[in-house]
Design a protein around this motif. Structure first.
Motif, PDB file in Angstrom:
ATOM      1  N   ILE A  64      26.856 -63.349  49.579  1.00 51.22           N
ATOM      2  CA  ILE A  64      27.171 -62.070  50.235  1.00 51.22           C
ATOM      3  C   ILE A  64      28.658 -62.013  50.550  1.00 51.22           C
ATOM      4  CG2 ILE A  64      26.741 -60.604  52.248  1.00 51.22           C
ATOM      5  CD1 ILE A  64      23.982 -62.029  52.463  1.00 51.22           C
ATOM      6  N   VAL A  65      29.165 -63.076  51.164  1.00 48.59           N
ATOM      7  CA  VAL A  65      30.585 -63.131  51.547  1.00 48.59           C
ATOM      8  C   VAL A  65      31.486 -63.010  50.328  1.00 48.59           C
ATOM      9  CG1 VAL A  65      32.367 -64.612  52.548  1.00 48.59           C
ATOM     10  CG2 VAL A  65      30.110 -64.490  53.626  1.00 48.59           C
ATOM     11  N   ASP A  66      31.108 -63.690  49.236  1.00 44.24           N
ATOM     12  CA  ASP A  66      31.935 -63.699  48.023  1.00 44.24           C
ATOM     13  C   ASP A  66      31.674 -62.521  47.094  1.00 44.24           C
ATOM     14  OD1 ASP A  66      33.074 -66.067  48.852  1.00 44.24           O
ATOM     15  OD2 ASP A  66      31.741 -67.334  47.674  1.00 44.24           O
ATOM     16  N   ARG A  67      30.699 -61.693  47.439  1.00 42.16           N
ATOM     17  CA  ARG A  67      30.306 -60.553  46.598  1.00 42.16           C
ATOM     18  C   ARG A  67      29.932 -61.011  45.188  1.00 42.16           C
ATOM     19  NH1 ARG A  67      34.810 -59.046  49.485  1.00 42.16           N
ATOM     20  NH2 ARG A  67      34.504 -57.400  51.035  1.00 42.16           N
ATOM     21  N   ALA A  68      29.250 -62.147  45.125  1.00 45.98           N
ATOM     22  CA  ALA A  68      28.828 -62.693  43.831  1.00 45.98           C
ATOM     23  C   ALA A  68      27.645 -61.900  43.285  1.00 45.98           C
ATOM     24  CB  ALA A  68      28.448 -64.163  43.981  1.00 45.98           C
ATOM     25  N   VAL A  69      27.584 -61.821  41.981  1.00 49.69           N
ATOM     26  CA  VAL A  69      26.536 -61.038  41.315  1.00 49.69           C
ATOM     27  C   VAL A  69      25.450 -61.936  40.744  1.00 49.69           C
ATOM     28  CG1 VAL A  69      26.076 -59.438  39.415  1.00 49.69           C
ATOM     29  CG2 VAL A  69      28.159 -59.190  40.788  1.00 49.69           C
ATOM     30  N   LEU A  70      25.843 -63.108  40.209  1.00 48.89           N
ATOM     31  CA  LEU A  70      24.899 -64.003  39.544  1.00 48.89           C
ATOM     32  C   LEU A  70      24.782 -65.338  40.272  1.00 48.89           C
ATOM     33  CD1 LEU A  70      25.794 -63.638  35.749  1.00 48.89           C
ATOM     34  CD2 LEU A  70      23.772 -62.727  36.908  1.00 48.89           C
ATOM     35  N   ARG A  71      23.573 -65.889  40.260  1.00 50.91           N
ATOM     36  CA  ARG A  71      23.312 -67.236  40.748  1.00 50.91           C
ATOM     37  C   ARG A  71      22.136 -67.763  39.941  1.00 50.91           C
ATOM     38  NH1 ARG A  71      25.750 -71.073  43.785  1.00 50.91           N
ATOM     39  NH2 ARG A  71      26.512 -69.435  45.200  1.00 50.91           N
ATOM     40  N   HIS A  72      22.280 -68.901  39.292  1.00 51.43           N
ATOM     41  CA  HIS A  72      21.246 -69.465  38.426  1.00 51.43           C
ATOM     42  C   HIS A  72      20.821 -68.468  37.340  1.00 51.43           C
ATOM     43  CE1 HIS A  72      21.149 -72.824  41.093  1.00 51.43           C
ATOM     44  NE2 HIS A  72      20.591 -72.168  42.076  1.00 51.43           N
ATOM     45  N   GLN A  73      21.820 -67.774  36.792  1.00 53.57           N
ATOM     46  CA  GLN A  73      21.622 -66.838  35.676  1.00 53.57           C
ATOM     47  C   GLN A  73      20.711 -65.648  36.013  1.00 53.57           C
ATOM     48  OE1 GLN A  73      20.534 -69.548  32.372  1.00 53.57           O
ATOM     49  NE2 GLN A  73      22.605 -69.184  31.611  1.00 53.57           N
ATOM     50  N   LYS A  74      20.655 -65.298  37.273  1.00 58.24           N
ATOM     51  CA  LYS A  74      19.907 -64.110  37.679  1.00 58.24           C
ATOM     52  C   LYS A  74      20.654 -63.449  38.826  1.00 58.24           C
ATOM     53  CE  LYS A  74      16.019 -65.034  39.925  1.00 58.24           C
ATOM     54  NZ  LYS A  74      14.726 -65.651  40.297  1.00 58.24           N
ATOM     55  N   PRO A  75      20.362 -62.175  39.114  1.00 62.82           N
ATOM     56  CA  PRO A  75      21.058 -61.512  40.221  1.00 62.82           C
ATOM     57  C   PRO A  75      20.896 -62.276  41.531  1.00 62.82           C
ATOM     58  CG  PRO A  75      19.843 -59.913  38.911  1.00 62.82           C
ATOM     59  CD  PRO A  75      19.431 -61.263  38.406  1.00 62.82           C
ATOM     60  N   THR A  76      21.950 -62.323  42.327  1.00 63.04           N
ATOM     61  CA  THR A  76      21.865 -62.975  43.631  1.00 63.04           C
ATOM     62  C   THR A  76      20.854 -62.232  44.508  1.00 63.04           C
ATOM     63  OG1 THR A  76      23.632 -61.623  44.565  1.00 63.04           O
ATOM     64  CG2 THR A  76      24.274 -63.699  43.503  1.00 63.04           C
ATOM     65  N   ALA A  77      20.424 -62.887  45.575  1.00 70.42           N
ATOM     66  CA  ALA A  77      19.472 -62.245  46.494  1.00 70.42           C
ATOM     67  C   ALA A  77      20.053 -60.959  47.062  1.00 70.42           C
ATOM     68  CB  ALA A  77      19.112 -63.217  47.623  1.00 70.42           C
ATOM     69  N   ALA A  78      21.362 -60.950  47.318  1.00 71.98           N
ATOM     70  CA  ALA A  78      22.000 -59.747  47.863  1.00 71.98           C
ATOM     71  C   ALA A  78      21.950 -58.594  46.873  1.00 71.98           C
ATOM     72  CB  ALA A  78      23.447 -60.058  48.252  1.00 71.98           C
ATOM     73  N   VAL A  79      22.157 -58.895  45.600  1.00 70.46           N
ATOM     74  CA  VAL A  79      22.089 -57.862  44.570  1.00 70.46           C
ATOM     75  C   VAL A  79      20.651 -57.392  44.377  1.00 70.46           C
ATOM     76  CG1 VAL A  79      22.370 -57.423  42.089  1.00 70.46           C
ATOM     77  CG2 VAL A  79      24.165 -58.620  43.359  1.00 70.46           C
ATOM     78  N   GLN A  80      19.713 -58.335  44.411  1.00 63.04           N
ATOM     79  CA  GLN A  80      18.315 -58.016  44.151  1.00 63.04           C
ATOM     80  C   GLN A  80      17.658 -57.243  45.297  1.00 63.04           C
ATOM     81  OE1 GLN A  80      16.928 -58.578  41.308  1.00 63.04           O
ATOM     82  NE2 GLN A  80      14.741 -58.261  41.680  1.00 63.04           N
ATOM     83  N   PHE A  81      17.985 -57.636  46.535  1.00 65.23           N
ATOM     84  CA  PHE A  81      17.264 -57.059  47.692  1.00 65.23           C
ATOM     85  C   PHE A  81      18.169 -56.317  48.670  1.00 65.23           C
ATOM     86  CE2 PHE A  81      14.952 -60.983  46.466  1.00 65.23           C
ATOM     87  CZ  PHE A  81      13.759 -60.406  46.068  1.00 65.23           C
ATOM     88  N   GLY A  82      19.483 -56.406  48.492  1.00 62.99           N
ATOM     89  CA  GLY A  82      20.415 -55.778  49.422  1.00 62.99           C
ATOM     90  C   GLY A  82      20.970 -56.787  50.419  1.00 62.99           C
ATOM     91  N   ASP A  83      22.170 -56.498  50.929  1.00 68.19           N
ATOM     92  CA  ASP A  83      22.833 -57.422  51.847  1.00 68.19           C
ATOM     93  C   ASP A  83      22.023 -57.679  53.118  1.00 68.19           C
ATOM     94  OD1 ASP A  83      24.913 -57.594  50.088  1.00 68.19           O
ATOM     95  OD2 ASP A  83      26.350 -56.468  51.308  1.00 68.19           O
ATOM     96  N   GLU A  84      21.425 -56.612  53.658  1.00 68.74           N
ATOM     97  CA  GLU A  84      20.713 -56.774  54.931  1.00 68.74           C
ATOM     98  C   GLU A  84      19.558 -57.763  54.797  1.00 68.74           C
ATOM     99  OE1 GLU A  84      21.302 -53.921  53.437  1.00 68.74           O
ATOM    100  OE2 GLU A  84      22.332 -52.526  54.793  1.00 68.74           O
ATOM    101  N   VAL A  85      18.762 -57.590  53.758  1.00 69.53           N
ATOM    102  CA  VAL A  85      17.632 -58.491  53.536  1.00 69.53           C
ATOM    103  C   VAL A  85      18.129 -59.909  53.246  1.00 69.53           C
ATOM    104  CG1 VAL A  85      15.698 -59.033  51.992  1.00 69.53           C
ATOM    105  CG2 VAL A  85      16.052 -56.681  52.785  1.00 69.53           C
ATOM    106  N   ALA A  86      19.193 -60.027  52.460  1.00 67.60           N
ATOM    107  CA  ALA A  86      19.715 -61.346  52.108  1.00 67.60           C
ATOM    108  C   ALA A  86      20.210 -62.100  53.336  1.00 67.60           C
ATOM    109  CB  ALA A  86      20.831 -61.209  51.082  1.00 67.60           C
ATOM    110  N   ILE A  87      20.880 -61.403  54.249  1.00 65.97           N
ATOM    111  CA  ILE A  87      21.341 -62.049  55.486  1.00 65.97           C
ATOM    112  C   ILE A  87      20.158 -62.612  56.260  1.00 65.97           C
ATOM    113  CG2 ILE A  87      22.362 -61.626  57.761  1.00 65.97           C
ATOM    114  CD1 ILE A  87      24.171 -59.536  56.345  1.00 65.97           C
ATOM    115  N   LEU A  88      19.120 -61.803  56.401  1.00 67.67           N
ATOM    116  CA  LEU A  88      17.934 -62.241  57.144  1.00 67.67           C
ATOM    117  C   LEU A  88      17.176 -63.334  56.388  1.00 67.67           C
ATOM    118  CD1 LEU A  88      16.760 -58.722  58.372  1.00 67.67           C
ATOM    119  CD2 LEU A  88      17.876 -60.505  59.725  1.00 67.67           C
TER     120      LEU A  88
END
Length: 332
Positions: A96-120
């Motif tokens: 979230i902090v780095d505004r990364a898009v990919l992690r383990h060759q798939k969208p990051t949790a923040a991209v997939q579910f939104g920043d709010e959900v990813a923080i929680l």
């Protein structure tokens, strides 16, 4: 860093883990249990990050450390799973902090579910990790990982506060990676030593192994962020440059440049446009900065192996030595 396929890299890691594979399989089951016992959308979002995979390095360190002491209990599996959940929580928040898009060759949790959900989600993973640790009824284990997690959070906050401060020193950079990576790997090793009831001196030696391994790991990670390939690393690269984070190769190069070239280089760093990023990367590749990063990472890996010298030769010992070598040759 010679090109290597993702499949080859995974096979290399699986070979290293062959001796402890049954324990890591049980660790996966614990992580899956954590994912499935939540309510509402919790199973979906926890599963998303748990099933993405990863090196499972921290659980491996807990198990191997405990096995150096000959423990036969299942407690290292619990502590290993907890250490992995702490690690996953930091990754979710870091992306979230780095505004990364990919992690383990798939969208990051923040991209997939939104920043709010990813923080929680990150918060939830921390809670589940300490719930697992508390189940062992060993306050020293809980305190060990609580102190490590506190240090990690402090390190991340301090690094964010130092963004785009282009006078960052090498010692400051090393302090950041001490906090963000080395401290948790050191805790993983000390946790295994605690479970095996090893002596204070032995636990300290294993903690030194984990800390040095973590330092080597993060230097390689930061180097890969500059010159790696997203198709191999499986995550968004160049985030350090985009976010104004100075890492070892950049600091080394800055100090090697003359006044005029240095000012030009710093100008590129201040404005990390796509064009400027490519110019920085070319400069880094041609300067020897990457070799310097690899050299310093190798020094830490060697110090990690030195910390194991007081332990008798054994399969866990050999595996830990091989892991230290893997860390400085990996491409993801």
């Amino acid at each position: 860093m010679s090109p290597i396929s993702l499949k080859q890299e995974q096979e290399k890691l699986e070979d290293l883990y062959q001796y402890i594979f049954p324990y890591l399989l049980q660790t996966e089951r614990v992580l899956q249990d954590v994912a499935t016992r939540g309510k509402g959308m919790i199973p979906e979002i926890v599963n998303y990050v748990v099933q993405a995979g990863g090196k499972r390095l921290r659980p491996a360190l807990v198990v191997l450390s405990a096995q150096l002491g000959g423990t036969q209990s299942d407690d290292p599996i619990t502590v290993g799973a907890a250490s992995e959940l702490i690690h996953l929580a930091t990754l979710v928040h870091d992306d979230i902090v780095d505004r990364a898009v990919l992690r383990h060759q798939k969208p990051t949790a923040a991209v997939q579910f939104g920043d709010e959900v990813a923080i929680l989600l990150g918060d939830y993973l921390y809670v589940e990790a300490f719930s697992l640790l508390a189940s062992l009824n060993d306050p020293q284990i809980v305190d060990l990982f609580a102190r490590s997690t506190r240090t990690m959070c402090q390190g991340e906050i301090n690094q964010v506060r130092r963004r785009f401060q282009l006078d960052l020193s090498l010692s400051e950079y090393l302090a950041f990676i001490d906090h963000k990576t080395a401290t948790l790997m050191g805790a993983a090793m000390r946790g295994g030593a605690r479970l095996a009831r090893l002596s204070t001196d032995q636990a300290t030696a294993l903690g030194h192994y984990g800390w040095n391994l973590g330092m080597a790991f993060q230097i390689i990670d930061d180097t890969l962020d500059l010159v790696g390939e997203e198709g191999v690393t499986g995550k968004t690269l160049r985030t350090d440059l985009a976010n104004g984070k100075l890492t070892l190769p950049l600091i080394w190069l800055r100090e090697k440049l003359g006044a005029e070239e240095r000012e030009k280089f710093l100008g590129f760093l201040r404005e990390p446009t796509m064009e400027n990023v490519q110019l920085i990367i070319s400069w880094v590749k041609e300067s020897g900065a990457i070799k310097e990063g690899l050299r310093q990472a190798a020094n830490f890996a060697n110090q990690a192996n030195t910390a194991l010298q007081s332990f008798p030769d054994s399969t866990p010992h050999k595996t830990l030595s091989a892991i230290a070598q893997y860390i400085v040759t990996r491409t993801r």
